[in-house]
Enzyme design. Structure first.
Site, PDB file in Angstrom:
ATOM      1  N   GLU A  10     -10.434   1.031  -1.947  1.00 52.44           N
ATOM      2  CA  GLU A  10     -10.313   1.150  -3.400  1.00 52.44           C
ATOM      3  C   GLU A  10     -11.370   0.317  -4.125  1.00 52.44           C
ATOM      4  O   GLU A  10     -11.100  -0.334  -5.131  1.00 52.44           O
ATOM      5  CB  GLU A  10      -8.895   0.793  -3.841  1.00 52.44           C
TER       6      GLU A  10
ATOM      7  N   CYS B 215      -6.963   6.952 -11.450  1.00 56.73           N
ATOM      8  CA  CYS B 215      -5.828   6.683 -10.563  1.00 56.73           C
ATOM      9  C   CYS B 215      -6.125   5.479  -9.670  1.00 56.73           C
ATOM     10  O   CYS B 215      -5.255   4.621  -9.440  1.00 56.73           O
ATOM     11  CB  CYS B 215      -5.522   7.911  -9.709  1.00 56.73           C
ATOM     12  N   LEU B 216      -7.344   5.408  -9.164  1.00 55.07           N
ATOM     13  CA  LEU B 216      -7.734   4.266  -8.339  1.00 55.07           C
ATOM     14  C   LEU B 216      -7.637   2.961  -9.114  1.00 55.07           C
ATOM     15  O   LEU B 216      -7.279   1.917  -8.560  1.00 55.07           O
ATOM     16  CB  LEU B 216      -9.153   4.445  -7.807  1.00 55.07           C
TER      17      LEU B 216
ATOM     18  N   GLY C 219      -5.959  12.259  -1.352  1.00 55.85           N
ATOM     19  CA  GLY C 219      -7.129  12.571  -0.544  1.00 55.85           C
ATOM     20  C   GLY C 219      -8.420  12.564  -1.333  1.00 55.85           C
ATOM     21  O   GLY C 219      -8.804  13.594  -1.896  1.00 55.85           O
ATOM     22  N   LEU C 220      -9.093  11.427  -1.383  1.00 56.98           N
ATOM     23  CA  LEU C 220     -10.387  11.315  -2.055  1.00 56.98           C
ATOM     24  C   LEU C 220     -11.483  10.930  -1.064  1.00 56.98           C
ATOM     25  O   LEU C 220     -12.500  11.618  -0.941  1.00 56.98           O
ATOM     26  CB  LEU C 220     -10.317  10.287  -3.191  1.00 56.98           C
TER      27      LEU C 220
ATOM     28  N   SER D  46       0.829  -1.200   0.000  1.00 57.49           N
ATOM     29  CA  SER D  46       0.000   0.000   0.000  1.00 57.49           C
ATOM     30  C   SER D  46       0.869   1.258   0.000  1.00 57.49           C
ATOM     31  O   SER D  46       0.546   2.255  -0.669  1.00 57.49           O
ATOM     32  CB  SER D  46      -0.926  -0.006   1.211  1.00 57.49           C
TER      33      SER D  46
ATOM     34  N   SER E 207     -17.846   4.798  -1.046  1.00 62.67           N
ATOM     35  CA  SER E 207     -18.146   4.218  -2.362  1.00 62.67           C
ATOM     36  C   SER E 207     -18.815   5.212  -3.304  1.00 62.67           C
ATOM     37  O   SER E 207     -18.924   4.944  -4.500  1.00 62.67           O
ATOM     38  CB  SER E 207     -19.050   2.984  -2.194  1.00 62.67           C
TER      39      SER E 207
ATOM     40  N   ALA F 184      -4.153   1.756  -8.915  1.00 57.63           N
ATOM     41  CA  ALA F 184      -3.851   1.181  -7.609  1.00 57.63           C
ATOM     42  C   ALA F 184      -4.525  -0.180  -7.434  1.00 57.63           C
ATOM     43  O   ALA F 184      -3.943  -1.108  -6.860  1.00 57.63           O
ATOM     44  CB  ALA F 184      -4.291   2.137  -6.502  1.00 57.63           C
TER      45      ALA F 184
END
Length: 387
Positions: free
Chosen positions: A366, A241-242, A133-134, A94, A141, A245
């Site tokens: 995520e 971006c997620l 930071g999201l 992570s 969700s 990841a």
């Protein structure tokens, strides 16, 4: 036969991919594995900057990106690195994922050339740390419901809001913060030394303890106009971006599952009951066989999605397939491995309970299992069941 790779999945790797796998595996065994149980027990990483610089020397930070000091490796190579890191601990994968696939990818993909030059070379070496930071306390969700706001004030932007469950938030030099504006969701680069920015460490975690998790508070954070990521407009930007990841998770959890299987096999061969090793009992062998199938299915899934990604053919739904399938498989493996270890399985002497607890977090961050299931349902039916 080899419980690490029963189907010889790694035989399909190139020489370069094997070299990267072995480098990360050797580094992990020498520098990370001897300490990770203590880090987990203490609930922190005592020297995150030292850890970052070690990863930077290996070229792991933003390794799938090109230019600005990044290694520019294949997606499969990045996945292999994630697998070997998470075979030690999910928190370590992570750490690399948040730095490279979230913070660095956002800057690389949506930033200006000046922003890239300012941050990416230092982030690639581990000299500078980033966070993403999201997520918010009331917005997980459904990131579109975020309450963090950015408003214009002359040529400046002023940000107010709270972000939650942010890896490395309290040690980051730069936070990529997503906020609602009158023009939609936008991304901002926020130096963490900016007045009004506060990061509070989250304590009391029972999972992902070898990781620093924070709450970010933005109280009248004033930023110049060039803090805006100009290419990031709408939710598609942070979600892309997620997806990067999540791809790392597809590989990472296969590593955690593999480590649980190997530990269970070794333990079962040594642990004697009723005059013989428990590995010789039918029910134990059934558990081992189930774990073996799940681990190898996960590794095959990760490699297939990686090859699709390198060919430019991987879709968002493919990544959802991998995360849903492989996290489920890893959770099954960890639970069975814990039962094979008996009472010893709940201690930090063995890795299985630590992996088992970490996977509880990986299953929900995520993208929860439910979100990925609905993504797959939409992909094959054409009907959206999210709302």
């Amino acid at each position: 036969m080899n419980p690490h790779d029963f189907l010889d999945v790694d035989r399909d790797l190139s020489d370069e991919e094997r070299a990267i796998r072995d480098t990360v595996r050797d580094y992990s065994a020498a520098e990370l594995l001897p300490h990770v149980a203590d880090w987990y027990d203490s609930g922190t990483i005592p020297d995150p900057r030292g850890l970052a610089k070690g990863f930077g020397k290996l070229g792991l930070l933003g390794m799938h990106l090109t230019g600005y000091g990044c290694a520019g490796t294949s997606a499969v190579s990045y996945g292999l690195a994630c697998r070997e890191l998470e075979a030690v601990d999910s928190g370590l994968r992570s750490f690399v994922s948040v730095q490279g696939s979230l913070a660095m990818t956002a800057i690389h993909r949506y930033g200006t050339e000046e922003q890239r030059q300012e941050w990416l070379p230092r982030m690639a070496t581990g000299e500078a740390l980033g966070c993403f930071g999201l997520t918010e306390p009331d917005s997980g969700s459904d990131p579109g419901s975020m309450r963090t706001r950015a408003r214009r004030d002359g040529s400046d932007w002023v940000l107010d809001g709270t972000k939650m469950w942010i890896t490395n938030g309290s040690v980051a030099d730069c936070a990529v913060v997503w906020a609602a504006t009158d023009e939609g969701i936008r991304g901002f680069l926020v130096p963490t030394s900016t007045p009004g920015f506060t990061a509070n460490v989250v304590h009391g975690k029972l999972s992902l303890r070898a990781s620093i998790t924070s709450e970010l508070v933005l109280d009248g954070v004033r930023l110049p106009s060039d803090a805006l990521l100009p290419g990031a407009e709408g939710l598609k930007a942070p979600l892309s971006c997620l997806s990067e990841a999540r791809y790392g998770i597809v590989w990472g959890v296969a590593g955690a599952a593999r480590d649980c299987l190997v530990s269970a096999v070794e333990y079962a061969k040594e642990r004697e009951q009723f005059g013989r090793p428990i590995a010789g009992f039918q029910l134990t062998q059934l558990k081992i066989a189930d774990m073996l199938v799940d681990v190898n299915h996960a590794m095959l899934t990760a490699l297939r999605i990686g090859r699709l990604k390198d060919e430019g053919l991987a879709k968002h739904a493919h990544i959802s397939f991998g995360k849903l399938a492989n996290v489920r498989a890893a959770q099954r493996v960890a639970a069975k491995a814990r039962s094979v270890h008996g009472a010893n399985g709940i201690t930090l002497e063995y890795p299985v309970m630590r992996h088992m607890m970490n996977l509880e977090t990986v299953a929900t961050y995520e993208g929860t299992e439910e979100v990925h299931a609905l993504t797959l349902g939409r992909a094959v039916t054409g009907l959206d069941a999210f709302r």
